[in-house]
Design an enzyme around this catalytic site. Structure first.
Site, mmCIF file in Angstrom:
data_model
loop_
_atom_site.group_PDB
_atom_site.id
_atom_site.type_symbol
_atom_site.label_atom_id
_atom_site.label_comp_id
_atom_site.label_asym_id
_atom_site.label_seq_id
_atom_site.Cartn_x
_atom_site.Cartn_y
_atom_site.Cartn_z
ATOM 1 N N LYS A 84 0.834 -1.219 0.000
ATOM 2 C CA LYS A 84 0.000 0.000 0.000
ATOM 3 C C LYS A 84 0.864 1.263 0.000
ATOM 4 O O LYS A 84 0.621 2.177 -0.775
ATOM 5 C CB LYS A 84 -0.939 0.026 1.213
ATOM 6 C CG LYS A 84 -1.886 -1.148 1.302
ATOM 7 C CD LYS A 84 -2.918 -0.965 2.404
ATOM 8 C CE LYS A 84 -2.332 -0.877 3.801
ATOM 9 N NZ LYS A 84 -1.692 -2.109 4.295
ATOM 10 N N ARG A 107 0.281 -9.249 13.432
ATOM 11 C CA ARG A 107 -0.345 -8.178 12.635
ATOM 12 C C ARG A 107 -1.234 -8.781 11.545
ATOM 13 O O ARG A 107 -2.304 -8.255 11.241
ATOM 14 C CB ARG A 107 0.734 -7.285 12.009
ATOM 15 C CG ARG A 107 1.405 -6.383 13.033
ATOM 16 C CD ARG A 107 2.708 -5.813 12.530
ATOM 17 N NE ARG A 107 2.551 -4.915 11.411
ATOM 18 C CZ ARG A 107 3.537 -4.610 10.565
ATOM 19 N NH1 ARG A 107 4.730 -5.146 10.713
ATOM 20 N NH2 ARG A 107 3.319 -3.771 9.593
ATOM 21 N N ARG A 154 11.823 -1.794 11.028
ATOM 22 C CA ARG A 154 10.790 -1.359 11.974
ATOM 23 C C ARG A 154 10.667 -2.368 13.109
ATOM 24 O O ARG A 154 10.746 -3.574 12.880
ATOM 25 C CB ARG A 154 9.438 -1.246 11.242
ATOM 26 C CG ARG A 154 9.166 0.151 10.736
ATOM 27 C CD ARG A 154 7.960 0.196 9.850
ATOM 28 N NE ARG A 154 6.766 -0.428 10.417
ATOM 29 C CZ ARG A 154 5.566 -0.383 9.844
ATOM 30 N NH1 ARG A 154 5.414 0.269 8.694
ATOM 31 N NH2 ARG A 154 4.531 -0.959 10.394
ATOM 32 N N ARG A 159 11.854 -6.111 4.932
ATOM 33 C CA ARG A 159 11.604 -4.696 4.655
ATOM 34 C C ARG A 159 12.545 -3.810 5.472
ATOM 35 O O ARG A 159 12.818 -4.085 6.628
ATOM 36 C CB ARG A 159 10.150 -4.365 5.010
ATOM 37 C CG ARG A 159 9.803 -2.907 4.788
ATOM 38 C CD ARG A 159 8.328 -2.694 4.712
ATOM 39 N NE ARG A 159 7.684 -2.727 6.018
ATOM 40 C CZ ARG A 159 6.376 -2.462 6.195
ATOM 41 N NH1 ARG A 159 5.601 -2.205 5.155
ATOM 42 N NH2 ARG A 159 5.860 -2.506 7.407
ATOM 43 N N ARG A 206 -9.393 0.527 9.889
ATOM 44 C CA ARG A 206 -8.935 -0.836 10.118
ATOM 45 C C ARG A 206 -9.965 -1.650 10.903
ATOM 46 O O ARG A 206 -9.741 -2.834 11.154
ATOM 47 C CB ARG A 206 -7.628 -0.808 10.907
ATOM 48 C CG ARG A 206 -6.374 -0.984 10.028
ATOM 49 C CD ARG A 206 -5.215 -0.808 10.956
ATOM 50 N NE ARG A 206 -4.006 -1.480 10.626
ATOM 51 C CZ ARG A 206 -2.946 -0.892 10.083
ATOM 52 N NH1 ARG A 206 -2.990 0.350 9.695
ATOM 53 N NH2 ARG A 206 -1.829 -1.561 9.916
#
Ligand code: AMP
Length: 218
Positions: free
Chosen positions: A13, A171, A160, A127, A88
């Site tokens: 996204k 998550r 992160r 990531r 969400r």
């Protein structure tokens, strides 16, 4: 245009938002980025959000709804926006409907990016993020030009704290339970568009752009 980007963490996204916002002259509003900004600056909100974010849980609805309420009233969003990571939960979606009605605005589309779970885990754990501009890289599929440095500003890339495997799995579970029901919510309003989120970044963007061009025309 006023858009929502829906999809599990790691579906791309954030990456695709950059292209959409540039081409369609709208502003991205990422609740995750906003919360990270608050954490970095040690605000009260940032302190409250930390415990939830580090576990991969959702920050309470009332805090998030308040942020969106304050943001969307700003002038910079008057030409349109792309909501990334919000809503969400059904409660957040209902609050957004109410806020948009108050502001006399309507949504044009909800873009749903589909990516299989195992692929998401690989993507998220590899990531790396720039602490300065927030741009993300993938160590294998989309590496920076210079190892460990952001292409745009030379920022020292970091992982992160919620991109480790255990938190990532949580998550994804949270997404399945709390966020996925939003697909039905927006489908029943005739707003949902589905995009295959697998393949090259530019190919995925072509799919998205084709949809957005056709919405814009109508
Ligand atoms: P993201 O960058 O969108 O993956 O968000 C990172 C984390 O911020 C999430 O795992 C949540 O803890 C929190 N967060 C971001 N957006 C929301 C939201 N709309 N509602 C609740 N929590 C959120």
């Amino acid at each position: 245009m006023r858009l929502i980007f829906l999809g599990p963490p790691g579906s791309g996204k954030g990456t695709q938002s950059e292209f959409i916002c540039k081409d369609f002259h709208i502003v991205q509003l990422s609740t995750g980025d906003l919360l990270r900004y608050h954490r970095k600056n040690g605000t009260e909100l940032g302190k409250k959000a930390k415990e939830f974010m580090d576990k991969g849980e959702l920050v309470p609805d009332d805090l998030i709804i308040e942020i969106i309420r304050n943001e969307l009233k700003k002038k910079e969003y008057s030409n349109g926006f792309l909501l990334d990571g919000f809503p969400r939960t059904i409660t957040q979606a209902e609050a957004l409907d109410k806020l948009l009605a108050e502001l006399n605005l309507h949504l044009d589309a909800v873009l749903v990016l589909n990516v299989p779970t195992e692929e998401l885990i690989t993507r998220l754990t590899a990531r790396r993020t720039c602490p300065i501009c927030g741009k993300t890289y993938h160590l294998i599929y989309n590496p920076p030009k210079v190892d460990g440095k952001c292409d745009l500003d030379g920022g020292e890339l970091y992982q992160r704290s919620d991109d480790n495997e255990e938190t990532v799995r949580n998550r994804l579970e949270v997404y399945e339970k709390q966020t996925k029901p939003l697909i039905d919510y927006y489908q029943s309003k005739g707003l949902a568009y589905f995009i295959d989120g697998i393949g090259k970044i530019e190919d995925i963007y072509s799919r998205l752009k084709a949809i957005l061009d056709s919405i814009k025309k109508n």
